[in-house]
Design a protein around this motif. Sequence first.
Motif: not given
Length: 222
Positions: A18-19, A21-25, A58, A123-124
């Motif tokens: 959960a901690c 980092p999420q990849t931003l577009t 990012n 993506t996704l």
Amino acid sequence: MKAFFRTGFLLVLLALGACAPQTLTPEARFLGAELRGLELSPSPALLLGLRVAFHNPNPFPLPLSALGARLKVGEVAVPLDLTLPPGAKEEVLLVRLIPQNALNTAQALLSPQGVEVALEGRTLGRELTFFRTRVALPLEPPRVRRAGVNFFLENPNPLPLRVEGRLVLLGQSFRVEADLPARGEGRLQVVGFRPGLERGSGRLELTLEIPGFFRQTLVLAL
């Protein structure tokens, strides 16, 4: 006790996930296009440069291949093997257009009609369009200059031109030809021209050619 420790370990892993980092577009903005030249060997190829401003939000480098990024120029699609550093960066993306698979695209690019240019990805399971625009880089006609018995043609285009046709002067017709360098000038070779005709008015009936890609006829008044 073992079940307790196993449950605790799983909770720690979930917390770490959960901690993470999420990849931003990233973002991409089209800045412009230019013809970079013409290759003649081993086969004709038109070189197109597309200037693009990227922004990677990012804090780590991001390979565009991870997003399935592809650059589309008319009927041509080129995968992008480019890694963006964090922050802003400008790039010139080069595309080679060859007659075998991009003749229609090249001819449209060199006309006022132009071609569609887009940067796409995925993506996704979601389709991405970073930008979509239209690019037209029509050729300009050469300019003629007279100097005594000589005729010169100036080529304002970033591509070399092969020129042939005829000179019509005082009711007489003479075959002409020239190889014009990119953004340069060349002297017309006039077959059968005689001194004494240089002061007459007339016209040049020419065919311009970019080998393998383009032919155009035009008339230039003298």
